[in-house]
Design a protein around this motif. Sequence first.
Motif, mmCIF file in Angstrom:
data_model
loop_
_atom_site.group_PDB
_atom_site.id
_atom_site.type_symbol
_atom_site.label_atom_id
_atom_site.label_comp_id
_atom_site.label_asym_id
_atom_site.label_seq_id
_atom_site.Cartn_x
_atom_site.Cartn_y
_atom_site.Cartn_z
ATOM 1 N N ILE A 227 16.471 11.825 -37.870
ATOM 2 C CA ILE A 227 15.688 12.479 -36.826
ATOM 3 C C ILE A 227 15.530 11.547 -35.627
ATOM 4 O O ILE A 227 15.529 11.977 -34.467
ATOM 5 C CB ILE A 227 14.298 12.876 -37.368
ATOM 6 C CG1 ILE A 227 14.432 13.903 -38.487
ATOM 7 C CG2 ILE A 227 13.402 13.410 -36.256
ATOM 8 C CD1 ILE A 227 15.037 15.206 -38.063
ATOM 9 N N LEU A 228 15.407 10.255 -35.899
ATOM 10 C CA LEU A 228 15.154 9.282 -34.836
ATOM 11 C C LEU A 228 16.409 8.928 -34.051
ATOM 12 O O LEU A 228 16.346 8.160 -33.093
ATOM 13 C CB LEU A 228 14.547 8.013 -35.446
ATOM 14 C CG LEU A 228 13.262 8.230 -36.252
ATOM 15 C CD1 LEU A 228 12.838 6.951 -36.957
ATOM 16 C CD2 LEU A 228 12.141 8.736 -35.347
ATOM 17 N N ARG A 229 17.544 9.507 -34.455
ATOM 18 C CA ARG A 229 18.797 9.275 -33.730
ATOM 19 C C ARG A 229 19.335 10.570 -33.113
ATOM 20 O O ARG A 229 20.498 10.652 -32.749
ATOM 21 C CB ARG A 229 19.839 8.664 -34.662
ATOM 22 C CG ARG A 229 19.449 7.274 -35.176
ATOM 23 C CD ARG A 229 20.603 6.613 -35.906
ATOM 24 N NE ARG A 229 20.962 7.331 -37.130
ATOM 25 C CZ ARG A 229 20.365 7.139 -38.309
ATOM 26 N NH1 ARG A 229 19.383 6.244 -38.424
ATOM 27 N NH2 ARG A 229 20.743 7.817 -39.381
ATOM 28 N N CYS A 230 18.459 11.556 -33.005
ATOM 29 C CA CYS A 230 18.836 12.817 -32.359
ATOM 30 C C CYS A 230 18.641 12.629 -30.855
ATOM 31 O O CYS A 230 17.571 12.915 -30.297
ATOM 32 C CB CYS A 230 17.973 13.959 -32.892
ATOM 33 S SG CYS A 230 18.423 15.588 -32.273
ATOM 34 N N ASP A 231 19.672 12.122 -30.199
ATOM 35 C CA ASP A 231 19.515 11.639 -28.831
ATOM 36 C C ASP A 231 19.343 12.730 -27.788
ATOM 37 O O ASP A 231 19.116 12.436 -26.616
ATOM 38 C CB ASP A 231 20.692 10.731 -28.454
ATOM 39 C CG ASP A 231 22.033 11.455 -28.488
ATOM 40 O OD1 ASP A 231 22.044 12.669 -28.796
ATOM 41 O OD2 ASP A 231 23.058 10.809 -28.219
ATOM 42 N N SER A 232 19.415 14.011 -28.191
ATOM 43 C CA SER A 232 19.201 15.100 -27.243
ATOM 44 C C SER A 232 17.737 15.538 -27.171
ATOM 45 O O SER A 232 17.365 16.304 -26.281
ATOM 46 C CB SER A 232 20.062 16.307 -27.626
ATOM 47 O OG SER A 232 19.751 16.733 -28.951
ATOM 48 N N LEU A 233 16.898 15.064 -28.081
ATOM 49 C CA LEU A 233 15.513 15.506 -28.144
ATOM 50 C C LEU A 233 14.752 15.173 -26.865
ATOM 51 O O LEU A 233 14.827 14.059 -26.344
ATOM 52 C CB LEU A 233 14.799 14.860 -29.332
ATOM 53 C CG LEU A 233 15.077 15.448 -30.717
ATOM 54 C CD1 LEU A 233 14.389 14.618 -31.796
ATOM 55 C CD2 LEU A 233 14.609 16.900 -30.787
ATOM 56 N N GLN A 234 13.990 16.173 -26.396
ATOM 57 C CA GLN A 234 13.094 15.972 -25.259
ATOM 58 C C GLN A 234 11.631 16.046 -25.684
ATOM 59 O O GLN A 234 10.768 15.475 -25.014
ATOM 60 C CB GLN A 234 13.381 17.018 -24.180
ATOM 61 C CG GLN A 234 14.775 16.926 -23.593
ATOM 62 C CD GLN A 234 15.025 17.961 -22.525
ATOM 63 O OE1 GLN A 234 14.087 18.521 -21.941
ATOM 64 N NE2 GLN A 234 16.286 18.244 -22.250
ATOM 65 N N LEU A 235 11.371 16.771 -26.779
ATOM 66 C CA LEU A 235 10.009 16.882 -27.320
ATOM 67 C C LEU A 235 10.071 16.724 -28.824
ATOM 68 O O LEU A 235 10.893 17.369 -29.478
ATOM 69 C CB LEU A 235 9.393 18.230 -26.946
ATOM 70 C CG LEU A 235 7.974 18.515 -27.445
ATOM 71 C CD1 LEU A 235 7.226 19.404 -26.448
ATOM 72 C CD2 LEU A 235 7.980 19.198 -28.813
ATOM 73 N N LEU A 236 9.199 15.878 -29.384
ATOM 74 C CA LEU A 236 9.183 15.638 -30.823
ATOM 75 C C LEU A 236 7.752 15.553 -31.311
ATOM 76 O O LEU A 236 6.960 14.731 -30.844
ATOM 77 C CB LEU A 236 9.921 14.334 -31.153
ATOM 78 C CG LEU A 236 9.944 13.911 -32.627
ATOM 79 C CD1 LEU A 236 10.627 14.974 -33.486
ATOM 80 C CD2 LEU A 236 10.636 12.559 -32.782
ATOM 81 N N ASN A 237 7.402 16.447 -32.270
ATOM 82 C CA ASN A 237 6.093 16.436 -32.920
ATOM 83 C C ASN A 237 6.291 16.158 -34.405
ATOM 84 O O ASN A 237 6.984 16.916 -35.092
ATOM 85 C CB ASN A 237 5.385 17.785 -32.758
ATOM 86 C CG ASN A 237 5.084 18.119 -31.314
ATOM 87 O OD1 ASN A 237 4.809 17.239 -30.520
ATOM 88 N ND2 ASN A 237 5.140 19.395 -30.974
ATOM 89 N N LEU A 238 5.697 15.085 -34.903
ATOM 90 C CA LEU A 238 5.806 14.725 -36.308
ATOM 91 C C LEU A 238 4.417 14.709 -36.931
ATOM 92 O O LEU A 238 3.482 14.127 -36.369
ATOM 93 C CB LEU A 238 6.456 13.339 -36.461
ATOM 94 C CG LEU A 238 7.882 13.192 -35.914
ATOM 95 C CD1 LEU A 238 8.341 11.754 -36.042
ATOM 96 C CD2 LEU A 238 8.832 14.136 -36.636
ATOM 97 N N ASP A 239 4.297 15.325 -38.112
ATOM 98 C CA ASP A 239 2.995 15.442 -38.767
ATOM 99 C C ASP A 239 3.129 15.131 -40.252
ATOM 100 O O ASP A 239 3.908 15.772 -40.971
ATOM 101 C CB ASP A 239 2.454 16.863 -38.570
ATOM 102 C CG ASP A 239 1.050 17.043 -39.131
ATOM 103 O OD1 ASP A 239 0.496 16.093 -39.711
ATOM 104 O OD2 ASP A 239 0.496 18.141 -38.979
#
Length: 383
Positions: free
Chosen positions: A81-93
């Motif tokens: 998940i931490l290498r998904c370089d296209s992400l602009q928004l990330l919510n982790l719970d």
Amino acid sequence: MADGGASLSTAGHGGVDRFSALHDDLLRHIITLLPIRLASLDRALPGWPQLLAVKRTERLTLRDRFNRSESSSVRLLPAGILRCDSLQLLNLDYWTFPSGAEVLLPHLQALALTRIVISDRDLECLIAACPVLKSLALFVNSSKHVRLRSKSLIGCTLVGPSRVEEFTVTMVDTPLLERFHLFRPLNGVEIRITRAPNLRVLGYLDTRVHKLQTGNSVITSDTMVRASTVVPSVNILGLTVNFGVFAEVKMLVSFLRYFTDVVTLHIESALHDPSVTADERSGENHAKFWQETRPVCCLRSHVKKMVIHNFRGDQNEFEFLKFVAMNAQELQSLLVVSQEGIVSSADKVTEIKDELQCLQFPTGISAVLPKASNLTIDDPFQC
């Protein structure tokens, strides 16, 4: 995405991977929005974190709702998940952060971490690995020292862990940071402002549990103000104080002396904290203290709008307002807000209004209204 609900088994289709053939937009919706049991996703689509990167996923919410009891272990976040370089928004719970994992999030603009088991060092590295991060929200995570070092960060919201004895947040190097919001009183919290030249909105600072350090100076009720340690950039400030506790009243004045150019001031009149001992809490009238207190720069020369939240009409609240009336030369609006239920009697409301009018503010009083809040507008503490 969360545990519980739907299953993504490939049974009935001969074990054929039909997900990769879906249109990218549809696949993003399936993976990002549907509630999934993670174990079934691992079986149905091994390597799904890598697929998020391949499909150029931009927004991802990943919640693990499985085994949330106090004794249960917290599942390890898939490092992919931490290498998904296209992400602009990330919510982790509710995850355990993979310590030392490679982080590649060059386009991430908004990050929210909730109930994450993460070390101070890993959190600092995660923030540093997001070069265009604008918004950071941290809610009840395990880290005890948050070091903000970001050339792009504009806003930060913090709800720290309530069970730790000491918690520190340091604005090490945040040249663009404009807003820093603190919610829920915490024990032993220290806020250190090292470099945040554009910090415009700050609050709520709690006079009982928050310590503030600017530069090399730790603010106490007796600290002498020096020009090198004031924070002139802040123009919207929120403070929480119990006007019945003398030590908190003195700290209120100290905080105000360090924020010299505040234009809008919000003060939350705190209810009695049961943990405060009888010796600490004083019901005496503090009129003498306010009469002998020298003028406060921001009140005298800059504050144009003041809002008192949770006003109950106590005498010590009025003593503070008398001090404001005598010293706030630029004040244009004073809004006194009573929390719904605290002042329920019509006679009490009338009594408060009459006493406020007796203070003879040159610009008058705006109103006595129920409390409300809207954090979407320019003033995040506005009623």
